[in-house]
Write a protein that holds these residues in place. Structure first.
Motif, PDB file in Angstrom:
ATOM      1  N   PHE A  37      26.156  42.060  31.488  1.00  0.00           N
ATOM      2  CA  PHE A  37      26.734  40.751  31.801  1.00  0.00           C
ATOM      3  C   PHE A  37      28.153  40.904  32.344  1.00  0.00           C
ATOM      4  CE2 PHE A  37      29.610  37.428  30.252  1.00  0.00           C
ATOM      5  CZ  PHE A  37      29.152  36.356  31.007  1.00  0.00           C
ATOM      6  N   MET A  38      28.973  41.707  31.677  1.00  0.00           N
ATOM      7  CA  MET A  38      30.360  41.887  32.120  1.00  0.00           C
ATOM      8  C   MET A  38      30.409  42.573  33.487  1.00  0.00           C
ATOM      9  SD  MET A  38      32.211  40.412  29.969  1.00  0.00           S
ATOM     10  CE  MET A  38      33.863  40.976  30.278  1.00  0.00           C
ATOM     11  N   ARG A  39      29.547  43.552  33.715  1.00  0.00           N
ATOM     12  CA  ARG A  39      29.515  44.238  35.005  1.00  0.00           C
ATOM     13  C   ARG A  39      29.111  43.269  36.115  1.00  0.00           C
ATOM     14  NH1 ARG A  39      26.477  48.169  33.428  1.00  0.00           N
ATOM     15  NH2 ARG A  39      24.531  47.145  33.985  1.00  0.00           N
ATOM     16  N   ASP A  40      28.088  42.449  35.838  1.00  0.00           N
ATOM     17  CA  ASP A  40      27.659  41.469  36.842  1.00  0.00           C
ATOM     18  C   ASP A  40      28.737  40.422  37.074  1.00  0.00           C
ATOM     19  OD1 ASP A  40      25.291  42.823  37.040  1.00  0.00           O
ATOM     20  OD2 ASP A  40      24.131  41.366  35.848  1.00  0.00           O
ATOM     21  N   ARG A  41      29.426  40.050  36.048  1.00  0.00           N
ATOM     22  CA  ARG A  41      30.487  39.051  36.177  1.00  0.00           C
ATOM     23  C   ARG A  41      31.634  39.590  37.031  1.00  0.00           C
ATOM     24  NH1 ARG A  41      34.694  37.190  32.128  1.00  0.00           N
ATOM     25  NH2 ARG A  41      35.184  35.103  32.846  1.00  0.00           N
ATOM     26  N   ARG A  42      32.000  40.857  36.772  1.00  0.00           N
ATOM     27  CA  ARG A  42      33.062  41.471  37.582  1.00  0.00           C
ATOM     28  C   ARG A  42      32.638  41.586  39.039  1.00  0.00           C
ATOM     29  NH1 ARG A  42      33.198  46.285  34.769  1.00  0.00           N
ATOM     30  NH2 ARG A  42      33.101  45.462  32.686  1.00  0.00           N
ATOM     31  N   ASN A  43      31.382  41.979  39.263  1.00  0.00           N
ATOM     32  CA  ASN A  43      30.874  42.099  40.640  1.00  0.00           C
ATOM     33  C   ASN A  43      30.838  40.746  41.326  1.00  0.00           C
ATOM     34  OD1 ASN A  43      30.585  44.831  40.323  1.00  0.00           O
ATOM     35  ND2 ASN A  43      28.401  44.717  39.833  1.00  0.00           N
ATOM     36  N   ALA A  44      30.520  39.687  40.590  1.00  0.00           N
ATOM     37  CA  ALA A  44      30.456  38.356  41.176  1.00  0.00           C
ATOM     38  C   ALA A  44      31.844  37.872  41.574  1.00  0.00           C
ATOM     39  CB  ALA A  44      29.821  37.374  40.197  1.00  0.00           C
ATOM     40  N   LYS A  45      32.848  38.220  40.786  1.00  0.00           N
ATOM     41  CA  LYS A  45      34.212  37.803  41.117  1.00  0.00           C
ATOM     42  C   LYS A  45      34.738  38.555  42.339  1.00  0.00           C
ATOM     43  CE  LYS A  45      35.848  36.129  36.703  1.00  0.00           C
ATOM     44  NZ  LYS A  45      36.853  36.258  35.656  1.00  0.00           N
ATOM     45  N   ARG A  46      34.245  39.775  42.554  1.00  0.00           N
ATOM     46  CA  ARG A  46      34.697  40.561  43.715  1.00  0.00           C
ATOM     47  C   ARG A  46      34.107  40.042  45.012  1.00  0.00           C
ATOM     48  NH1 ARG A  46      34.138  46.518  41.079  1.00  0.00           N
ATOM     49  NH2 ARG A  46      35.840  46.279  39.611  1.00  0.00           N
ATOM     50  N   ASP A  56      33.594  37.646  47.735  1.00  0.00           N
ATOM     51  CA  ASP A  56      34.370  36.529  48.260  1.00  0.00           C
ATOM     52  C   ASP A  56      33.494  35.655  49.140  1.00  0.00           C
ATOM     53  OD1 ASP A  56      37.247  38.634  48.687  1.00  0.00           O
ATOM     54  OD2 ASP A  56      36.678  37.373  46.983  1.00  0.00           O
ATOM     55  N   ASN A  57      32.212  35.729  48.992  1.00  0.00           N
ATOM     56  CA  ASN A  57      31.284  35.000  49.848  1.00  0.00           C
ATOM     57  C   ASN A  57      30.996  33.599  49.339  1.00  0.00           C
ATOM     58  OD1 ASN A  57      31.172  37.314  51.319  1.00  0.00           O
ATOM     59  ND2 ASN A  57      29.209  37.983  50.517  1.00  0.00           N
ATOM     60  N   GLY A  58      31.746  33.082  48.419  1.00  0.00           N
ATOM     61  CA  GLY A  58      31.512  31.728  47.934  1.00  0.00           C
ATOM     62  C   GLY A  58      31.199  31.718  46.449  1.00  0.00           C
ATOM     63  N   PRO A  59      30.159  30.972  46.078  1.00  0.00           N
ATOM     64  CA  PRO A  59      29.836  30.827  44.655  1.00  0.00           C
ATOM     65  C   PRO A  59      29.348  32.143  44.049  1.00  0.00           C
ATOM     66  CG  PRO A  59      28.155  29.759  45.996  1.00  0.00           C
ATOM     67  CD  PRO A  59      29.256  30.216  46.922  1.00  0.00           C
ATOM     68  N   VAL A  60      29.184  32.123  42.773  1.00  0.00           N
ATOM     69  CA  VAL A  60      28.785  33.322  42.039  1.00  0.00           C
ATOM     70  C   VAL A  60      27.451  33.816  42.565  1.00  0.00           C
ATOM     71  CG1 VAL A  60      28.155  34.205  39.749  1.00  0.00           C
ATOM     72  CG2 VAL A  60      29.979  32.514  39.985  1.00  0.00           C
ATOM     73  N   ALA A  61      27.374  35.133  42.745  1.00  0.00           N
ATOM     74  CA  ALA A  61      26.149  35.734  43.292  1.00  0.00           C
ATOM     75  C   ALA A  61      25.011  35.621  42.274  1.00  0.00           C
ATOM     76  CB  ALA A  61      26.398  37.194  43.643  1.00  0.00           C
TER      77      ALA A  61
END
Length: 144
Positions: A123-132, A134-139
């Protein structure tokens, strides 16, 4: 006049009114009131007899409980020795089973903990990747 005098097991206006009301509202209530009027005097004796019978039964259970304890003797020394040895063996088996259950419970707790840690790390890894991103909403979450 107190309540107990109004509801004594006799044909009084109060008991007759309650019986009729009981039949009107719910017929088993009226039937119960009729039974109380007719057999009410016997209830005290019945209650006393039932209580003494129950007390005697449970007292017998308490007395017979000691019969299965290891200090009980049949009078046959060989049988008593064998019985004691078997009870000791069974107690040892019970102790071993309890230890194995404790070990298994501990193993399962550690397994659940490891699984929970893995899910949290993912979960934390996916959350960090989602914040990186910059394509809009969370991946969207993608399974590896």
């Amino acid at each position: 006049m107190n309540q107990s005098a109004l509801l004594r097991p006799d044909w009084t206006p109060a008991t007759i009114a309650l019986m009729i009301l009981g039949f009107v509202v719910f017929w088993p209530l009226g039937l119960a009131m009729l039974a109380y009027i007719i057999f009410g005097e016997r209830l005290r004796g019945f209650k006393r007899d039932a209580n003494s019978a129950a007390d005697g039964f449970f007292a017998g259970c308490r007395r017979s409980h000691g019969r299965y304890r290891p200090h009980f003797s049949t009078g046959n020394v060989a049988f008593d020795d064998w019985r004691k040895a078997e009870l000791d063996r069974l107690e040892e088996e019970r102790r071993k089973l309890d230890e194995m259950r404790e070990e298994f419970d501990s193993y399962m707790r550690e397994l659940r903990r490891a699984k929970d840690q893995e899910e949290f790390d993912r979960f934390m890894r996916d959350r960090r990747n989602a914040k990186r991103d910059d394509n809009g909403p969370v991946a969207e979450y993608q399974t590896p």
